[in-house]
Motif scaffolding. Structure first.
Motif, PDB file in Angstrom:
ATOM      1  N   GLN A   1      -2.194  15.112  -2.050  1.00 19.65           N
ATOM      2  CA  GLN A   1      -2.911  15.769  -3.139  1.00 19.65           C
ATOM      3  C   GLN A   1      -3.530  17.059  -2.615  1.00 19.65           C
ATOM      4  O   GLN A   1      -3.929  17.137  -1.458  1.00 19.65           O
ATOM      5  CB  GLN A   1      -4.032  14.859  -3.671  1.00 19.65           C
ATOM      6  CG  GLN A   1      -3.568  13.499  -4.156  1.00 19.65           C
ATOM      7  CD  GLN A   1      -2.651  13.588  -5.358  1.00 19.65           C
ATOM      8  OE1 GLN A   1      -2.946  14.291  -6.316  1.00 19.65           O
ATOM      9  NE2 GLN A   1      -1.535  12.883  -5.316  1.00 19.65           N
TER      10      GLN A   1
ATOM     11  N   LYS B   1       2.259   1.845  -3.487  1.00 10.06           N
ATOM     12  CA  LYS B   1       1.214   2.378  -4.372  1.00 10.06           C
ATOM     13  C   LYS B   1       0.957   3.858  -4.098  1.00 10.06           C
ATOM     14  O   LYS B   1       0.842   4.656  -5.025  1.00 10.06           O
ATOM     15  CB  LYS B   1      -0.081   1.581  -4.203  1.00 10.06           C
ATOM     16  CG  LYS B   1      -0.054   0.209  -4.809  1.00 10.06           C
ATOM     17  CD  LYS B   1      -1.441  -0.417  -4.701  1.00 10.06           C
ATOM     18  CE  LYS B   1      -1.350  -1.779  -4.090  1.00 10.06           C
ATOM     19  NZ  LYS B   1      -2.644  -2.394  -3.813  1.00 10.06           N
ATOM     20  N   MET B   2       0.851   4.216  -2.808  1.00  9.89           N
ATOM     21  CA  MET B   2       0.623   5.625  -2.450  1.00  9.89           C
ATOM     22  C   MET B   2       1.755   6.499  -2.953  1.00  9.89           C
ATOM     23  O   MET B   2       1.532   7.569  -3.516  1.00  9.89           O
ATOM     24  CB  MET B   2       0.515   5.794  -0.931  1.00  9.89           C
ATOM     25  CG  MET B   2      -0.869   5.766  -0.379  1.00  9.89           C
ATOM     26  SD  MET B   2      -0.905   6.284   1.377  1.00  9.89           S
ATOM     27  CE  MET B   2      -0.441   4.758   2.181  1.00  9.89           C
ATOM     28  N   CYS B   3       2.968   6.042  -2.729  1.00 14.24           N
ATOM     29  CA  CYS B   3       4.147   6.806  -3.118  1.00 14.24           C
ATOM     30  C   CYS B   3       4.192   6.994  -4.630  1.00 14.24           C
ATOM     31  O   CYS B   3       4.442   8.095  -5.125  1.00 14.24           O
ATOM     32  CB  CYS B   3       5.401   6.093  -2.615  1.00 14.24           C
ATOM     33  SG  CYS B   3       6.904   7.045  -2.804  1.00 14.24           S
ATOM     34  N   TYR B   4       3.940   5.930  -5.370  1.00 10.18           N
ATOM     35  CA  TYR B   4       3.980   5.989  -6.835  1.00 10.18           C
ATOM     36  C   TYR B   4       2.904   6.929  -7.361  1.00 10.18           C
ATOM     37  O   TYR B   4       3.172   7.799  -8.188  1.00 10.18           O
ATOM     38  CB  TYR B   4       3.811   4.585  -7.424  1.00 10.18           C
ATOM     39  CG  TYR B   4       3.759   4.594  -8.926  1.00 10.18           C
ATOM     40  CD1 TYR B   4       4.931   4.715  -9.672  1.00 10.18           C
ATOM     41  CD2 TYR B   4       2.549   4.495  -9.602  1.00 10.18           C
ATOM     42  CE1 TYR B   4       4.894   4.739 -11.054  1.00 10.18           C
ATOM     43  CE2 TYR B   4       2.503   4.515 -10.983  1.00 10.18           C
ATOM     44  CZ  TYR B   4       3.674   4.642 -11.704  1.00 10.18           C
ATOM     45  OH  TYR B   4       3.631   4.670 -13.067  1.00 10.18           O
ATOM     46  N   LYS B   5       1.674   6.768  -6.866  1.00 12.89           N
ATOM     47  CA  LYS B   5       0.561   7.577  -7.360  1.00 12.89           C
ATOM     48  C   LYS B   5       0.768   9.064  -7.060  1.00 12.89           C
ATOM     49  O   LYS B   5       0.468   9.908  -7.880  1.00 12.89           O
ATOM     50  CB  LYS B   5      -0.753   7.105  -6.735  1.00 12.89           C
ATOM     51  CG  LYS B   5      -1.962   7.843  -7.276  1.00 12.89           C
ATOM     52  CD  LYS B   5      -3.238   7.323  -6.659  1.00 12.89           C
ATOM     53  CE  LYS B   5      -4.470   7.949  -7.228  1.00 12.89           C
ATOM     54  NZ  LYS B   5      -4.523   9.361  -7.255  1.00 12.89           N
ATOM     55  N   SER B   6       1.313   9.361  -5.898  1.00  6.52           N
ATOM     56  CA  SER B   6       1.458  10.764  -5.496  1.00  6.52           C
ATOM     57  C   SER B   6       2.788  11.379  -5.934  1.00  6.52           C
ATOM     58  O   SER B   6       2.996  12.575  -5.770  1.00  6.52           O
ATOM     59  CB  SER B   6       1.334  10.888  -3.981  1.00  6.52           C
ATOM     60  OG  SER B   6       2.425  10.246  -3.350  1.00  6.52           O
ATOM     61  N   LYS B   7       3.677  10.537  -6.467  1.00  3.19           N
ATOM     62  CA  LYS B   7       5.014  10.998  -6.872  1.00  3.19           C
ATOM     63  C   LYS B   7       5.725  11.697  -5.712  1.00  3.19           C
ATOM     64  O   LYS B   7       6.331  12.753  -5.877  1.00  3.19           O
ATOM     65  CB  LYS B   7       4.926  11.911  -8.091  1.00  3.19           C
ATOM     66  CG  LYS B   7       4.382  11.224  -9.325  1.00  3.19           C
ATOM     67  CD  LYS B   7       4.226  12.190 -10.465  1.00  3.19           C
ATOM     68  CE  LYS B   7       3.731  11.564 -11.737  1.00  3.19           C
ATOM     69  NZ  LYS B   7       2.522  10.829 -11.704  1.00  3.19           N
TER      70      LYS B   7
ATOM     71  N   GLU C   1       0.831  -1.214   0.000  1.00  2.00           N
ATOM     72  CA  GLU C   1       0.000   0.000   0.000  1.00  2.00           C
ATOM     73  C   GLU C   1       0.864   1.263   0.000  1.00  2.00           C
ATOM     74  O   GLU C   1       0.547   2.245  -0.677  1.00  2.00           O
ATOM     75  CB  GLU C   1      -0.950   0.004   1.202  1.00  2.00           C
ATOM     76  CG  GLU C   1      -2.010  -1.067   1.163  1.00  2.00           C
ATOM     77  CD  GLU C   1      -2.981  -0.935  -0.004  1.00  2.00           C
ATOM     78  OE1 GLU C   1      -3.132   0.170  -0.575  1.00  2.00           O
ATOM     79  OE2 GLU C   1      -3.586  -1.966  -0.355  1.00  2.00           O
TER      80      GLU C   1
ATOM     81  N   SER D   1      -5.947   7.533  -1.991  1.00  8.86           N
ATOM     82  CA  SER D   1      -5.895   8.287  -3.249  1.00  8.86           C
ATOM     83  C   SER D   1      -5.752   9.789  -3.010  1.00  8.86           C
ATOM     84  O   SER D   1      -5.412  10.535  -3.919  1.00  8.86           O
ATOM     85  CB  SER D   1      -7.135   8.010  -4.101  1.00  8.86           C
ATOM     86  OG  SER D   1      -8.296   8.487  -3.443  1.00  8.86           O
TER      87      SER D   1
END
Length: 149
Positions: free
Chosen positions: A96, A22-28, A19, A92
């Protein structure tokens, strides 16, 4: 520790690391290493003899965990979601604009987060204050602070 308990903790830690990635990748975002390195410690706390109840997150007798290395907030978020303090759908929103999950943990916004931290080491005096407060008020809760650079 019984072997099956260790196996359970290793499985939980692996899921939590997934998890976080995934968070790190999605948020860059940064701080992936800081988050991944503390997962086993936090998992053993939250699935050990830590007195918490996601249905009563503000119970006066709950144990307290302070993530003093606030830049590892993704680890704390993933653990708290896995313990059902809030939904993993919030992942998600990590880092952000307008999102609830900030890069450092916010206080008084999400259940299970005891203090806003970010400045390195600033969680230690918060933890000391909580522990002293428990002693003064004859409460039996534990206070755990995770420190790191």
């Amino acid at each position: 520790m019984p072997e099956n308990k260790l196996d359970d903790l290793l499985k939980i830690s692996a899921e939590v690391r997934g998890e976080i990635i995934k968070m790190c990748y999605k948020s860059k975002s940064a701080h992936l290493g800081s988050c991944l390195s503390c997962v086993d410690i936090i998992s053993s706390i939250y699935w050990g003899n830590f007195n918490i109840n996601p249905k009563k997150p503000y119970n006066a007798n709950r144990d307290r965990f302070i993530m003093s290395k606030g830049h590892a907030a993704m680890a704390l978020y993933a653990i708290l979601a896995k313990r059902n303090f809030f939904s993993s759908s919030l992942f998600s929103t990590y880092n952000q604009n307008g999102g609830i999950l900030a890069e450092h943990p916010p206080a008084n916004i999400l259940p299970g987060i005891e203090a806003a931290t970010g400045s390195l080491g600033h969680g230690l005096p918060i933890g000391i204050g909580l522990a002293l407060g428990a002693k003064i008020n004859n409460l039996k809760y534990k206070t755990i602070v995770l420190l790191s650079d």
